[in-house]
Write a protein that holds these residues in place. Structure first.
Motif, PDB file in Angstrom:
ATOM      1  N   GLN A 104      64.616  45.161  12.551  1.00  0.00           N
ATOM      2  CA  GLN A 104      63.430  45.924  12.198  1.00  0.00           C
ATOM      3  C   GLN A 104      63.733  46.869  11.041  1.00  0.00           C
ATOM      4  O   GLN A 104      64.860  47.367  10.905  1.00  0.00           O
ATOM      5  CB  GLN A 104      62.928  46.720  13.407  1.00  0.00           C
ATOM      6  CG  GLN A 104      62.478  45.878  14.588  1.00  0.00           C
ATOM      7  CD  GLN A 104      61.243  45.047  14.273  1.00  0.00           C
ATOM      8  OE1 GLN A 104      60.391  45.438  13.480  1.00  0.00           O
ATOM      9  NE2 GLN A 104      61.143  43.887  14.899  1.00  0.00           N
ATOM     10  N   PRO A 105      62.751  47.156  10.199  1.00  0.00           N
ATOM     11  CA  PRO A 105      62.979  48.054   9.059  1.00  0.00           C
ATOM     12  C   PRO A 105      63.060  49.509   9.502  1.00  0.00           C
ATOM     13  O   PRO A 105      62.794  49.851  10.665  1.00  0.00           O
ATOM     14  CB  PRO A 105      61.749  47.808   8.177  1.00  0.00           C
ATOM     15  CG  PRO A 105      60.681  47.403   9.145  1.00  0.00           C
ATOM     16  CD  PRO A 105      61.381  46.621  10.227  1.00  0.00           C
ATOM     17  N   ALA A 148      59.688  54.873  16.376  1.00  0.00           N
ATOM     18  CA  ALA A 148      60.090  54.549  17.749  1.00  0.00           C
ATOM     19  C   ALA A 148      60.974  55.650  18.317  1.00  0.00           C
ATOM     20  O   ALA A 148      61.668  56.366  17.595  1.00  0.00           O
ATOM     21  CB  ALA A 148      60.836  53.219  17.778  1.00  0.00           C
ATOM     22  N   LYS A 149      60.920  55.778  19.646  1.00  0.00           N
ATOM     23  CA  LYS A 149      61.802  56.691  20.351  1.00  0.00           C
ATOM     24  C   LYS A 149      63.028  55.898  20.805  1.00  0.00           C
ATOM     25  O   LYS A 149      62.898  54.943  21.568  1.00  0.00           O
ATOM     26  CB  LYS A 149      61.096  57.313  21.558  1.00  0.00           C
ATOM     27  CG  LYS A 149      59.940  58.233  21.178  1.00  0.00           C
ATOM     28  CD  LYS A 149      59.298  58.853  22.418  1.00  0.00           C
ATOM     29  CE  LYS A 149      58.179  59.811  22.037  1.00  0.00           C
ATOM     30  NZ  LYS A 149      57.540  60.422  23.241  1.00  0.00           N
ATOM     31  N   SER A 150      64.190  56.327  20.339  1.00  0.00           N
ATOM     32  CA  SER A 150      65.402  55.549  20.614  1.00  0.00           C
ATOM     33  C   SER A 150      65.693  55.482  22.110  1.00  0.00           C
ATOM     34  O   SER A 150      66.235  54.482  22.594  1.00  0.00           O
ATOM     35  CB  SER A 150      66.592  56.144  19.865  1.00  0.00           C
ATOM     36  OG  SER A 150      66.748  57.526  20.177  1.00  0.00           O
ATOM     37  N   ALA A 187      66.062  52.019  26.997  1.00  0.00           N
ATOM     38  CA  ALA A 187      65.560  51.621  28.316  1.00  0.00           C
ATOM     39  C   ALA A 187      65.068  50.177  28.307  1.00  0.00           C
ATOM     40  O   ALA A 187      65.265  49.438  29.279  1.00  0.00           O
ATOM     41  CB  ALA A 187      64.430  52.561  28.748  1.00  0.00           C
ATOM     42  N   ARG A 188      64.457  49.772  27.210  1.00  0.00           N
ATOM     43  CA  ARG A 188      63.972  48.385  27.115  1.00  0.00           C
ATOM     44  C   ARG A 188      65.150  47.407  27.138  1.00  0.00           C
ATOM     45  O   ARG A 188      65.111  46.397  27.834  1.00  0.00           O
ATOM     46  CB  ARG A 188      63.176  48.191  25.823  1.00  0.00           C
ATOM     47  CG  ARG A 188      61.906  49.004  25.720  1.00  0.00           C
ATOM     48  CD  ARG A 188      60.827  48.508  26.660  1.00  0.00           C
ATOM     49  NE  ARG A 188      59.631  49.348  26.555  1.00  0.00           N
ATOM     50  CZ  ARG A 188      59.354  50.369  27.363  1.00  0.00           C
ATOM     51  NH1 ARG A 188      60.195  50.682  28.328  1.00  0.00           N
ATOM     52  NH2 ARG A 188      58.256  51.076  27.204  1.00  0.00           N
ATOM     53  N   VAL A 207      64.497  58.834  26.967  1.00  0.00           N
ATOM     54  CA  VAL A 207      64.257  59.587  25.731  1.00  0.00           C
ATOM     55  C   VAL A 207      64.818  61.003  25.855  1.00  0.00           C
ATOM     56  O   VAL A 207      65.495  61.511  24.950  1.00  0.00           O
ATOM     57  CB  VAL A 207      62.748  59.630  25.407  1.00  0.00           C
ATOM     58  CG1 VAL A 207      62.480  60.596  24.264  1.00  0.00           C
ATOM     59  CG2 VAL A 207      62.250  58.241  25.043  1.00  0.00           C
ATOM     60  N   ILE A 208      64.536  61.657  26.993  1.00  0.00           N
ATOM     61  CA  ILE A 208      65.034  63.020  27.196  1.00  0.00           C
ATOM     62  C   ILE A 208      66.565  63.039  27.184  1.00  0.00           C
ATOM     63  O   ILE A 208      67.190  63.910  26.565  1.00  0.00           O
ATOM     64  CB  ILE A 208      64.494  63.585  28.519  1.00  0.00           C
ATOM     65  CG1 ILE A 208      62.967  63.710  28.454  1.00  0.00           C
ATOM     66  CG2 ILE A 208      65.112  64.954  28.814  1.00  0.00           C
ATOM     67  CD1 ILE A 208      62.332  64.128  29.760  1.00  0.00           C
TER      68      ILE A 208
END
Length: 608
Positions: free
Chosen positions: A136-137, A144-146, A151-152, A230-231
């Motif tokens: 992805q660029p 996006a949230k890393s 998690a994905r 995310v947190i």
């Protein structure tokens, strides 16, 4: 209006089963093992259902008609009421352990092969998803949230993989066990079987009622797992900021709030799943009552009754497993959808079908009418025209927000301009494969990033096939060798998370050594000496001057003293190139450059 709200059955089927059909395609490389595992499952299910038939057969053969176990004398070998010979009893009785052992072997092979396939599918799915995300660029990662992406890759793929293999195995094995068991029970006594199985359809009611609740709670559970990730990721990455503002308690409260919500969603899922089994058991208890009444009324023999009861008992686990399949599917729907939503997201920047692979380049760049924005109304670069001659050093100067770093990002094709063309040696860079383009460009940025690995591996990242001698030579050229050998383990010393065990200047020199090792014909320097003290900056500047010979260099520097010897200094303002030329000429004719120079000169004078 009512017709418009109706959704075709095929569309409903596609929406519900679509993720599982896609997951099933990952089984293709392992199809022989899948088939063998399922065949073993079918055999295990068949043997499981035939156990009551075997028990009834053994009982009828071993025990004479009309007798009970208490009336038999196993040592009595003669007489009208005697049972069969002891050797016959042993051989007939061996049918029971033979069937049980065979069922156990096939169950083990079914579980082993499907688990083997399951873990390999998980490996493939995670690898494909990670590789797809890496393609992805930069615009994708900017939004996006890393933590959610982590998690994905880690969690959602695991949940989806569990759904695929466990459900596919149960869908083959358990129905065979149920059907075989019912057929055997009916063959033994159809009225008894129909009486006890009368309530079987009622057992499906709890599954249907709680299935939707599990789907909703499961989706919320997986989403909150992403929020929690995310947190965690942001807290660990920004721990310096958190501590400097004394916000440890605030971060802990944010995590506790997310964890509490995750706990409640998990309990909703668990409550809906666990309530199904007691409800099924309660309904089954009424079936037992009917069975007892049937035995009392028809006076069936003890052997046949024992076989029938054992058969009904053996049906319990397959029915329980089948009842959980819809619940598992509902819970895993969100995870599978999340994974494939990412996999279906095509990169905004892709190689052209006829993209060429660079074998080498001179390093000449040509910007023609380049206009680019990050999505806002204001352009980061506007109507930019610039010719960068090969083997020369260019410097980009201007105030913050002038578009200097954007120019470097466009050269690397992190983004594509909305208008205009960037050419490398006369070829549109959009017609060059991204990997080969970037292999010919060395980069040192102001935001130095080092991996949590050894110094040796961080330098080797510039060229993976480099020898130890070449790595040490690059470190010496970057004036990093002396401080490296002074480390406790030299080149094998761990640099820590993002290089935290090294000073800013040391991190920067390792980043420069990494770029030197790459030995690319084009070198991009974005504040490459910003983290260095005066002595280190002087050494690095000397190394960069030697490195620049025979290469195309484009440098960004707020310290004008580091780029005064550039062949051409490009002055940028509000995304536009307003002037370009040597230092002396710009000082005379460019008000913007003269202002930058005077401000910095006075600042340096005051600092001195």
């Amino acid at each position: 209006m009512a017709d418009k709200k109706k959704i075709p059955f095929t569309q409903l089927l596609k929406e519900f089963w679509g993720p599982y059909f896609k997951l099933a395609t990952y089984m293709r490389p392992y199809l022989p093992r899948v088939v063998f595992g399922m065949v073993c499952g079918i055999l295990a299910g068949t043997l499981n259902g035939t156990i009551p038939l075997v028990l009834n057969y053994v009982g009828q053969k071993v025990l004479p008609a009309g007798q009970t176990l208490g009336k038999i004398n196993p040592m009595k070998m003669h007489g009208a009421d005697a049972g069969p010979a002891i050797d016959t009893v042993i051989w007939i009785s061996m049918l029971i352990p033979a069937v049980m052992v065979a069922r156990g072997i096939f169950s083990y092979l079914n579980s082993y092969y499907l688990s083997w396939v399951s873990f390999h599918i998980l490996r493939d799915l995670r690898s494909e998803l990670f590789r797809h995300l890496m393609s992805q660029p930069m615009a994708f990662f900017n939004k996006a949230k890393s933590g959610k992406l982590i998690a994905r890759v880690i969690n959602d793929t695991r949940v989806a993989q569990n759904a695929l293999t466990s459900i596919s195995g149960d869908l083959v094995k358990e129905p065979v066990a149920v059907v075989t068991g019912i057929v055997v029970l009916v063959s033994l006594d159809w009225r008894f079987s129909l009486t006890t199985l009368l309530l079987f359809p009622i057992c499906m009611v709890p599954v249907l009622v709680f299935g939707r609740k599990i789907r909703q709670a499961g989706k919320a559970e997986e989403n909150e797992a992403g929020a929690m990730a995310v947190i965690l990721q942001e807290s660990f990455a920004g721990v310096r900021v958190i501590k400097s503002f004394a916000r440890e308690d605030y971060q802990a409260s944010q995590f506790a709030k997310s964890s509490d919500l995750q706990c409640r969603n998990s309990m909703r899922v668990r409550k809906s799943m666990d309530i199904v089994q007691p409800l099924i058991e309660s309904v089954s208890a009424f079936g037992v009552v009917l069975a007892i009444l049937y035995v009392y009324y028809y006076h069936i023999g003890i052997i046949q009754f024992a076989a029938l009861c054992f058969g009904i008992f053996l049906l319990y686990n397959p029915v329980k497993s089948l009842s959980r399949i819809p619940l598992q599917m509902q819970k895993c729907m969100a995870s599978a959808s999340n994974v494939f939503d990412l996999l279906n997201k095509q990169p905004a920047i892709q190689d052209a079908p006829d993209a060429v692979v660079l074998k080498g380049c001179r390093g000449g760049l040509n910007f023609e009418n380049i206009t680019f924005s990050y999505g806002s109304e204001q352009n980061a670069v506007k109507d930019m025209n610039l010719v960068v001659e090969p083997h020369k050093k260019y410097a980009l100067v201007g105030s913050s927000g002038a578009g200097k770093s954007t120019v470097l990002s466009l050269i690397l094709r992190f983004y594509d301009p909305q208008q205009g063309v960037i050419q490398l040696d006369g070829v549109d860079i959009r017609k060059i494969s991204q990997n080969s383009l970037r292999e010919h460009i060395g980069v040192v940025t102001q935001e130095t990033f080092l991996f949590h690995d050894t110094i040796y591996e961080n330098i080797r990242y510039g060229r993976l096939d480099a020898t130890e001698a070449e790595i040490i030579a690059a470190a010496k050229l970057a004036y990093a060798h002396d401080f490296i050998v002074a480390q406790p383990e030299g080149y094998n010393s761990i640099v820590g998370d993002k290089g935290c065990l090294l000073s800013g200047g040391q991190q920067q020199r390792l980043a420069i050594a990494r770029a030197l090792l790459k030995n690319a014909p084009i070198l991009l320097l974005d504040e490459a000496t910003s983290a260095l003290d005066s002595e280190s900056e002087h050494m690095i500047q000397a190394a960069l001057d030697r490195l620049s010979q025979g290469r195309t260099v484009i440098a960004i520097a707020h310290r004008l003293s580091t780029i005064l010897k550039s062949d051409k200094i490009v002055v940028m303002d509000k995304g536009m190139v307003v002037d370009a030329g040597p230092h002396a000429e710009l000082l005379e004719r460019s008000p913007i450059y003269r202002k930058l120079y005077e401000l910095q000169f006075n600042h340096d004078k005051i600092a001195a």
